[in-house]
Motif scaffolding. Structure first.
Motif, PDB file in Angstrom:
ATOM      1  N   GLN A  33       0.822  -1.205   0.000  1.00  0.00           N
ATOM      2  CA  GLN A  33       0.000   0.000   0.000  1.00  0.00           C
ATOM      3  C   GLN A  33       0.857   1.256   0.000  1.00  0.00           C
ATOM      4  N   LYS A  34       2.097   1.145   0.436  1.00  0.00           N
ATOM      5  CA  LYS A  34       2.983   2.302   0.483  1.00  0.00           C
ATOM      6  C   LYS A  34       3.829   2.441  -0.788  1.00  0.00           C
ATOM      7  N   SER A  35       3.377   1.848  -1.862  1.00  0.00           N
ATOM      8  CA  SER A  35       4.038   2.008  -3.152  1.00  0.00           C
ATOM      9  C   SER A  35       3.071   2.679  -4.110  1.00  0.00           C
ATOM     10  N   ALA A  36       3.623   3.337  -5.119  1.00  0.00           N
ATOM     11  CA  ALA A  36       2.786   4.008  -6.114  1.00  0.00           C
ATOM     12  C   ALA A  36       3.475   3.950  -7.470  1.00  0.00           C
ATOM     13  N   ASP A  37       2.709   3.559  -8.481  1.00  0.00           N
ATOM     14  CA  ASP A  37       3.185   3.559  -9.858  1.00  0.00           C
ATOM     15  C   ASP A  37       2.341   4.550 -10.642  1.00  0.00           C
ATOM     16  N   LEU A  38       2.958   5.660 -11.036  1.00  0.00           N
ATOM     17  CA  LEU A  38       2.245   6.740 -11.713  1.00  0.00           C
ATOM     18  C   LEU A  38       2.745   6.875 -13.149  1.00  0.00           C
ATOM     19  N   VAL A  39       1.819   7.010 -14.077  1.00  0.00           N
ATOM     20  CA  VAL A  39       2.154   7.154 -15.487  1.00  0.00           C
ATOM     21  C   VAL A  39       1.801   8.571 -15.923  1.00  0.00           C
ATOM     22  N   TYR A  40       2.681   9.188 -16.701  1.00  0.00           N
ATOM     23  CA  TYR A  40       2.431  10.524 -17.214  1.00  0.00           C
ATOM     24  C   TYR A  40       2.899  10.608 -18.657  1.00  0.00           C
ATOM     25  N   VAL A  41       2.474  11.670 -19.347  1.00  0.00           N
ATOM     26  CA  VAL A  41       2.914  11.913 -20.714  1.00  0.00           C
ATOM     27  C   VAL A  41       4.047  12.930 -20.662  1.00  0.00           C
ATOM     28  N   ASN A  42       4.957  12.862 -21.600  1.00  0.00           N
ATOM     29  CA  ASN A  42       6.130  13.738 -21.591  1.00  0.00           C
ATOM     30  C   ASN A  42       5.781  15.144 -22.068  1.00  0.00           C
ATOM     31  N   TRP A  43       4.796  15.738 -21.380  1.00  0.00           N
ATOM     32  CA  TRP A  43       4.393  17.115 -21.644  1.00  0.00           C
ATOM     33  C   TRP A  43       4.754  17.956 -20.425  1.00  0.00           C
ATOM     34  N   ALA A  44       4.966  19.234 -20.641  1.00  0.00           N
ATOM     35  CA  ALA A  44       5.529  20.094 -19.596  1.00  0.00           C
ATOM     36  C   ALA A  44       4.741  20.054 -18.296  1.00  0.00           C
ATOM     37  N   GLU A  45       3.426  20.167 -18.394  1.00  0.00           N
ATOM     38  CA  GLU A  45       2.625  20.218 -17.169  1.00  0.00           C
ATOM     39  C   GLU A  45       2.627  18.873 -16.448  1.00  0.00           C
ATOM     40  N   GLY A  46       2.530  17.769 -17.221  1.00  0.00           N
ATOM     41  CA  GLY A  46       2.547  16.453 -16.595  1.00  0.00           C
ATOM     42  C   GLY A  46       3.876  16.140 -15.940  1.00  0.00           C
ATOM     43  N   ILE A  47       4.956  16.505 -16.598  1.00  0.00           N
ATOM     44  CA  ILE A  47       6.292  16.337 -16.015  1.00  0.00           C
ATOM     45  C   ILE A  47       6.375  17.079 -14.683  1.00  0.00           C
ATOM     46  N   ALA A  48       5.861  18.296 -14.666  1.00  0.00           N
ATOM     47  CA  ALA A  48       5.973  19.146 -13.478  1.00  0.00           C
ATOM     48  C   ALA A  48       5.206  18.572 -12.294  1.00  0.00           C
ATOM     49  N   TYR A  49       3.908  18.353 -12.446  1.00  0.00           N
ATOM     50  CA  TYR A  49       3.151  17.969 -11.258  1.00  0.00           C
ATOM     51  C   TYR A  49       3.265  16.476 -10.932  1.00  0.00           C
ATOM     52  N   GLU A  66       7.307   5.124  -8.276  1.00  0.00           N
ATOM     53  CA  GLU A  66       7.895   4.989  -9.599  1.00  0.00           C
ATOM     54  C   GLU A  66       7.036   5.775 -10.579  1.00  0.00           C
ATOM     55  N   ILE A  67       7.658   6.671 -11.353  1.00  0.00           N
ATOM     56  CA  ILE A  67       6.926   7.407 -12.375  1.00  0.00           C
ATOM     57  C   ILE A  67       7.454   6.989 -13.741  1.00  0.00           C
ATOM     58  N   THR A  68       6.528   6.828 -14.681  1.00  0.00           N
ATOM     59  CA  THR A  68       6.874   6.321 -16.005  1.00  0.00           C
ATOM     60  C   THR A  68       6.242   7.192 -17.067  1.00  0.00           C
ATOM     61  N   SER A  69       7.050   7.622 -18.029  1.00  0.00           N
ATOM     62  CA  SER A  69       6.551   8.394 -19.165  1.00  0.00           C
ATOM     63  C   SER A  69       6.067   7.442 -20.246  1.00  0.00           C
ATOM     64  N   ALA A  70       4.907   7.742 -20.830  1.00  0.00           N
ATOM     65  CA  ALA A  70       4.347   6.884 -21.871  1.00  0.00           C
ATOM     66  C   ALA A  70       3.483   7.716 -22.807  1.00  0.00           C
ATOM     67  N   ASP A  71       3.248   7.199 -23.994  1.00  0.00           N
ATOM     68  CA  ASP A  71       2.277   7.811 -24.883  1.00  0.00           C
ATOM     69  C   ASP A  71       0.889   7.634 -24.290  1.00  0.00           C
ATOM     70  N   VAL A  72      -0.068   8.415 -24.795  1.00  0.00           N
ATOM     71  CA  VAL A  72      -1.394   8.447 -24.189  1.00  0.00           C
ATOM     72  C   VAL A  72      -2.081   7.081 -24.235  1.00  0.00           C
ATOM     73  N   GLY A  73      -2.104   6.439 -25.411  1.00  0.00           N
ATOM     74  CA  GLY A  73      -2.777   5.151 -25.533  1.00  0.00           C
ATOM     75  C   GLY A  73      -2.250   4.109 -24.572  1.00  0.00           C
ATOM     76  N   PRO A  74      -0.935   3.860 -24.551  1.00  0.00           N
ATOM     77  CA  PRO A  74      -0.382   2.897 -23.593  1.00  0.00           C
ATOM     78  C   PRO A  74      -0.622   3.297 -22.137  1.00  0.00           C
ATOM     79  N   ALA A  75      -0.698   4.600 -21.856  1.00  0.00           N
ATOM     80  CA  ALA A  75      -0.946   5.040 -20.481  1.00  0.00           C
ATOM     81  C   ALA A  75      -2.339   4.616 -20.023  1.00  0.00           C
ATOM     82  N   TYR A  76      -3.337   4.823 -20.864  1.00  0.00           N
ATOM     83  CA  TYR A  76      -4.690   4.377 -20.524  1.00  0.00           C
ATOM     84  C   TYR A  76      -4.741   2.856 -20.382  1.00  0.00           C
ATOM     85  N   THR A  77      -4.086   2.156 -21.282  1.00  0.00           N
ATOM     86  CA  THR A  77      -4.067   0.697 -21.238  1.00  0.00           C
ATOM     87  C   THR A  77      -3.452   0.196 -19.934  1.00  0.00           C
ATOM     88  N   ALA A  78      -2.393   0.867 -19.479  1.00  0.00           N
ATOM     89  CA  ALA A  78      -1.699   0.447 -18.260  1.00  0.00           C
ATOM     90  C   ALA A  78      -2.614   0.489 -17.045  1.00  0.00           C
TER      91      ALA A  78
END
Length: 299
Positions: A33-49, A66-78
């Protein structure tokens, strides 16, 4: 034959074993429960927050993130498949409408992290073009190109539709990336060349350059204002309630996000270090995101 004393000792040992297994299981569940896997797109605002979320979760709530950059489609799929906890950047109601409609039964809306988005075609202020319907009059000045970002982005889909179906523009949409698009924009501005790009707010480029959105015809509106939402996987609230509550609480105003994006863009330090500094300087903002029970003792 077992005597009464032997039976009692065996039961005692079994009880200790069960208790130990329970403690190990409980600690393992808490660690999970103390782990988090967050996916974001390599856009300025997403990178920042997303980097900001990482440092707050780690420094203030004891998470391993763990934060992972991905394209939009794969991010939704994940997140739809449960391979990640949350996708940090769903643009609604327009840019990601198709993705959201496709995956909405398998994801959970955790609410807006930013409100008041704007998308469209953007040019430097010195370019004497004010509306999309003027673009065909200046194809040579723009080299018949609109500089875009990654192919899977919602703004690329709407721009492609705008070119072929809505305004019948004699232009080619060039696929690149968010950073490549801003680099091309910067080079053009330095030389006072003409350029039109796919653009959106929030983005640091509006704080750095004098830019304008091209106006849409009233009967040909493609982009609308909206919000950026965080989407979680199914059962996130049941399995990681603190994380789900934190992501639901997370919200940045236009001024706050602009300040964070500019700080990251202008710094030579890595994004996480800048986000951590911003967190330390804006404790009043991030304290409102942290659940009341987040400071419980860890196993």
């Amino acid at each position: 034959m077992l005597t009464n004393n032997k039976i009692i000792n065996l039961i005692s040992k079994l009880g200790v074993f069960v208790l130990a297994v329970g403690l190990i299981t409980g600690c393992s569940q808490q660690e999970n429960q103390k782990s988090a896997d967050l996916v974001y797109v390599n856009w300025a605002e997403g990178i920042a927050y997303t980097n900001l979320a990482k440092v707050v979760l780690e420094d203030k709530m004891g998470y391993e993130v763990e934060i992972t950059s991905a394209d939009v489609g794969p991010a939704y799929t994940a997140i739809a498949q449960g391979d990640a906890d949350a996708f940090m950047e769903t643009w609604l109601p327009v840019l990601h409408r198709n993705y959201y409609n496709q995956f909405q039964d398998d994801i959970v809306d955790l609410g807006p992290v930013y409100e008041g988005t704007q998308s469209g075609l953007v040019v430097p202020e010195y370019v004497p073009v004010d509306s999309i319907n003027q673009l065909n009059d200046y194809v040579d000045q723009f080299d018949r190109e609109i500089t875009g970002i990654d192919a899977g982005a919602g703004i690329m889909q709407t721009t492609d539709s705008l070119i072929t179906d809505v305004y019948n523009l004699d232009y080619e949409l060039i696929t690149s990336s968010g950073p490549a698009m801003t680099s091309a924009l910067q080079r053009a501005i330095e030389d006072e060349d003409w350029i039109v790009v796919t653009g959106w707010k929030p983005h640091w480029k509006f704080g750095r350059f004098d830019l304008k959105f091209l106006q849409q015809d009233e009967d040909k509106v493609v982009w609308e204002t909206g919000n950026i939402h965080i989407m979680g996987r199914q059962n996130l609230a049941q399995e990681k309630p603190q994380l789900a509550e934190f992501l639901s609480n997370m919200h940045l105003t236009d001024a706050e996000l602009a300040d964070l994006m500019v700080a990251i863009n202008q710094s030579d330090e890595d994004n996480e270090a800048v986000a951590r500094q911003w967190m330390q300087e804006n404790q009043d903002v991030i304290e409102e995101w942290i659940p009341a029970d987040a400071q419980q003792a860890e196993m």
